[in-house]
Design an enzyme around this catalytic site. Sequence first.
Site, PDB file in Angstrom:
ATOM      1  N   HIS A 132      11.923   7.328  -4.080  1.00 41.13           N
ATOM      2  CA  HIS A 132      11.676   8.730  -4.183  1.00 41.13           C
ATOM      3  C   HIS A 132      13.346   9.435  -4.348  1.00 41.13           C
ATOM      4  O   HIS A 132      14.159   8.932  -3.558  1.00 41.13           O
ATOM      5  CB  HIS A 132      11.154   9.472  -3.172  1.00 41.13           C
ATOM      6  CG  HIS A 132       9.700   9.600  -3.176  1.00 41.13           C
ATOM      7  ND1 HIS A 132       8.757   8.481  -3.624  1.00 41.13           N
ATOM      8  CD2 HIS A 132       8.843  10.739  -3.069  1.00 41.13           C
ATOM      9  CE1 HIS A 132       7.491   8.896  -3.628  1.00 41.13           C
ATOM     10  NE2 HIS A 132       7.458  10.029  -3.303  1.00 41.13           N
ATOM     11  N   GLU A 135      13.813  14.755  -5.485  1.00 39.86           N
ATOM     12  CA  GLU A 135      12.620  16.021  -5.338  1.00 39.86           C
ATOM     13  C   GLU A 135      13.169  17.178  -4.687  1.00 39.86           C
ATOM     14  O   GLU A 135      12.748  18.314  -4.763  1.00 39.86           O
ATOM     15  CB  GLU A 135      11.497  15.293  -4.508  1.00 39.86           C
ATOM     16  CG  GLU A 135      10.243  16.074  -4.529  1.00 39.86           C
ATOM     17  CD  GLU A 135       9.315  15.180  -3.624  1.00 39.86           C
ATOM     18  OE1 GLU A 135       8.015  15.604  -3.949  1.00 39.86           O
ATOM     19  OE2 GLU A 135       9.572  14.189  -3.079  1.00 39.86           O
ATOM     20  N   HIS A 154       9.981  11.292  -9.276  1.00 38.71           N
ATOM     21  CA  HIS A 154      10.403  12.603  -9.330  1.00 38.71           C
ATOM     22  C   HIS A 154      11.901  12.821 -10.050  1.00 38.71           C
ATOM     23  O   HIS A 154      11.608  12.763 -11.025  1.00 38.71           O
ATOM     24  CB  HIS A 154      10.439  13.260  -7.764  1.00 38.71           C
ATOM     25  CG  HIS A 154       9.055  12.934  -6.929  1.00 38.71           C
ATOM     26  ND1 HIS A 154       8.186  13.944  -7.232  1.00 38.71           N
ATOM     27  CD2 HIS A 154       8.881  12.569  -5.758  1.00 38.71           C
ATOM     28  CE1 HIS A 154       7.318  13.633  -6.493  1.00 38.71           C
ATOM     29  NE2 HIS A 154       7.339  12.688  -5.704  1.00 38.71           N
ATOM     30  N   ASP A 209       1.084  11.973  -6.711  1.00 36.21           N
ATOM     31  CA  ASP A 209       1.782  11.629  -5.409  1.00 36.21           C
ATOM     32  C   ASP A 209       0.888  12.278  -4.452  1.00 36.21           C
ATOM     33  O   ASP A 209       0.606  13.428  -4.503  1.00 36.21           O
ATOM     34  CB  ASP A 209       3.154  12.374  -5.510  1.00 36.21           C
ATOM     35  CG  ASP A 209       4.134  11.905  -4.255  1.00 36.21           C
ATOM     36  OD1 ASP A 209       3.687  10.957  -3.865  1.00 36.21           O
ATOM     37  OD2 ASP A 209       4.926  12.925  -4.014  1.00 36.21           O
ATOM     38  N   ASP A 210       0.430  11.364  -3.458  1.00 36.67           N
ATOM     39  CA  ASP A 210      -0.410  11.968  -2.296  1.00 36.67           C
ATOM     40  C   ASP A 210      -1.644  12.506  -2.960  1.00 36.67           C
ATOM     41  O   ASP A 210      -1.940  13.750  -2.667  1.00 36.67           O
ATOM     42  CB  ASP A 210       0.290  12.890  -1.355  1.00 36.67           C
ATOM     43  CG  ASP A 210       1.310  12.277  -0.683  1.00 36.67           C
ATOM     44  OD1 ASP A 210       1.413  11.133  -0.277  1.00 36.67           O
ATOM     45  OD2 ASP A 210       2.530  12.832  -0.603  1.00 36.67           O
ATOM     46  N   PRO A 211      -2.563  11.895  -4.011  1.00 39.36           N
ATOM     47  CA  PRO A 211      -3.660  12.415  -4.559  1.00 39.36           C
ATOM     48  C   PRO A 211      -4.458  13.311  -3.451  1.00 39.36           C
ATOM     49  O   PRO A 211      -5.356  14.060  -3.915  1.00 39.36           O
ATOM     50  CB  PRO A 211      -4.303  11.277  -5.181  1.00 39.36           C
ATOM     51  CG  PRO A 211      -3.740  10.070  -4.775  1.00 39.36           C
ATOM     52  CD  PRO A 211      -2.202  10.260  -4.017  1.00 39.36           C
TER      53      PRO A 211
END
Length: 330
Positions: A132, A135, A154, A209-211
């Site tokens: 990551h 972001e 990101h 991302d983090d569904p």
Amino acid sequence: NRWVVQVPRLWRIYHNKGKKQKENGDKRKEGNRKARNFQEMLENLFRPMFEATLYPEKHPEVAQLLTHVVALDSVDDEGISEAPCSCIRPAEYVSEKNPAYCWQLYFLWANLEVLNKLRRARGLNIITFRPHAGETGDVMHLAATYMLAKSINHGINLHRQVSLQYLYYLDQVGLSISPLSNNFLFCKIANNPFPKFFKRGLNVTLSTDDPLLFHMSDDALLEEYSVARATFDLSMTDVSEIARNSVLQSDFEEDFKKMWLGEDYQRGTTHCDENRTHVPLIRAKFRAEHLAAEHMMVALTAAGQGEHVLKEMMEAFSGAREAHREILVR
């Protein structure tokens, strides 16, 4: 299945946990114990992987798991306070403050590089580094990932640093962006730079991302594509190109990539099979020719000829514009 394993940058929690154990333990036994250092945290992560690679018969479950792991991610809030970047070694880092983002990423990358050389020598799959980055927080985090990773998750902060954005374009470092996640956390979807990056030719694709937190349907990735197409006014050719970029950035085996992109995809995007990717050759050539021209311009500039060549190009473009105008006036 293929897995990307997220490694949280939670040194401050690891450090404080050791501190509390020391405070609550038997002082006679704990009195000589040294404070936890960052090297211990690295060993907790990498020692099992090295041992399973060297002695798979002793650690069959870990060895089997590693055959399905394709990448390591590095995650945490990039906006939190961190120590200044320094040359201190991991075994000497005992401060409770989070180490610098760039410093942490370097040692994760360095250990992974050694592990991959060992796995490659033994004919095993390798594990790429896909952190990551960008972001939120310091935009220069993206300078570290430019040097250490072939693709990142990101990267939306690149819109704040045009020179870094140009480097990511020249080397086609992959950006896997999740506009719906960004919309809830750091950047409203109307302001997301994804369409700008795509139009400029950066190697961008869509991801989740983090569904469970940010998506409303059972197919989170399809939701990302549907929302992006409607919000950014993408054509079907655009969507196909973004999907092709996703396969190129992925760490699936070559046989899978050949099945989705064509037998000669490794020779460049212009050699991808149009019938499989649904990306017209004219679009692929447009991207490839502009990227090649930028590389040539950089090389000429480095050789001290950039200003002269740029002047000649401006004169040629001006002449072409005048010729087009004459034709239209007739």
